[in-house]
Design an enzyme around this catalytic site. Structure first.
Site, PDB file in Angstrom:
ATOM      1  N   ARG A  62     -63.219  24.170  -3.443  1.00 39.38           N
ATOM      2  CA  ARG A  62     -61.847  24.692  -3.576  1.00 39.38           C
ATOM      3  C   ARG A  62     -61.001  23.844  -4.511  1.00 39.38           C
ATOM      4  O   ARG A  62     -60.018  24.313  -5.070  1.00 39.38           O
ATOM      5  CB  ARG A  62     -61.218  24.859  -2.191  1.00 39.38           C
ATOM      6  CG  ARG A  62     -61.872  26.015  -1.417  1.00 39.38           C
ATOM      7  CD  ARG A  62     -61.433  26.093   0.023  1.00 39.38           C
ATOM      8  NE  ARG A  62     -61.774  24.918   0.797  1.00 39.38           N
ATOM      9  CZ  ARG A  62     -62.923  24.728   1.443  1.00 39.38           C
ATOM     10  NH1 ARG A  62     -63.860  25.647   1.393  1.00 39.38           N
ATOM     11  NH2 ARG A  62     -63.141  23.637   2.131  1.00 39.38           N
ATOM     12  N   GLU A  99     -69.776  13.239   8.686  1.00 39.84           N
ATOM     13  CA  GLU A  99     -69.860  13.008  10.121  1.00 39.84           C
ATOM     14  C   GLU A  99     -71.208  13.453  10.682  1.00 39.84           C
ATOM     15  O   GLU A  99     -71.630  13.025  11.740  1.00 39.84           O
ATOM     16  CB  GLU A  99     -68.708  13.706  10.853  1.00 39.84           C
ATOM     17  CG  GLU A  99     -68.494  15.153  10.448  1.00 39.84           C
ATOM     18  CD  GLU A  99     -67.193  15.706  10.965  1.00 39.84           C
ATOM     19  OE1 GLU A  99     -67.149  16.062  12.142  1.00 39.84           O
ATOM     20  OE2 GLU A  99     -66.243  15.783  10.185  1.00 39.84           O
TER      21      GLU A  99
END
Length: 179
Positions: A62, A99
């Site tokens: 994006r 993560e």
């Protein structure tokens, strides 16, 4: 009468995407609205009025949409930082931790010249891993980062602190706590 909507008002929240417990902040609704999109681009540009910027670097994916529009407004070049294997020329790469694992981003080795002033752009700042990897690539090529600009900051995930610890100036148009 002018609209009193803010950039945040154009952002849709999708609950439990892509996993249960995640509140996904969807900027596609912002991009789809011409007033919202223009507002976001104008506000992302505002802090840099009068600053020298030679190129805008957008982080996949994006950041490409925002970075292209911002580069156009500034009449400067646009450089993508992409996931490994997506750029056709000679590249340099940087790995970083997510993560849930690791990832690698790349930039063409001739995309930035030493001393060029760079604005780094993406839609969202979470843990700061992708942005930090992009910053390292730019600095390896000799680029001087003016600032990092985002639409959304998720302060509870600590990305701003990571980038500021690297000496970066960070701007975000809005923040969502608890995500």
């Amino acid at each position: 009468m002018p609209s009193s909507k803010t950039v945040r008002d154009y952002i849709r929240t999708i609950v439990d995407f892509p996993h249960e417990g995640i509140m996904f902040r969807d900027v596609t609704t912002l991009f789809a609205d011409p007033r919202g999109f223009r507002m976001a681009i104008d506000q992302m540009l505002h802090p840099y009025a009068g600053e020298r910027i030679d190129k805008v670097v957008g982080l996949e994916a994006r950041g490409f949409i925002l970075g292209g529009a911002i580069a156009h407004q500034l009449s400067v070049g646009f450089v993508p930082i992409r996931k490994k294997g997506k750029l056709p020329g000679t590249t340099i790469s940087q790995d970083y931790t997510l993560e849930y694992g690791e990832a690698i981003v790349e930039i063409h080795d001739d995309a930035i010249q030493p001393g060029e002033k760079i604005l780094v752009v993406d839609d969202l700042l979470a843990t700061g891993g992708t942005a930090a990897a992009g910053i390292k690539l730019i600095e390896r090529l000799g680029g001087e980062i003016v600032s990092c600009a985002f639409i959304i900051d998720l302060p509870d995930l600590g990305g701003r602190k990571v980038l500021e610890a690297m000496g970066m100036d960070v701007h975000a148009l809005c923040a969502f706590d608890g995500d």
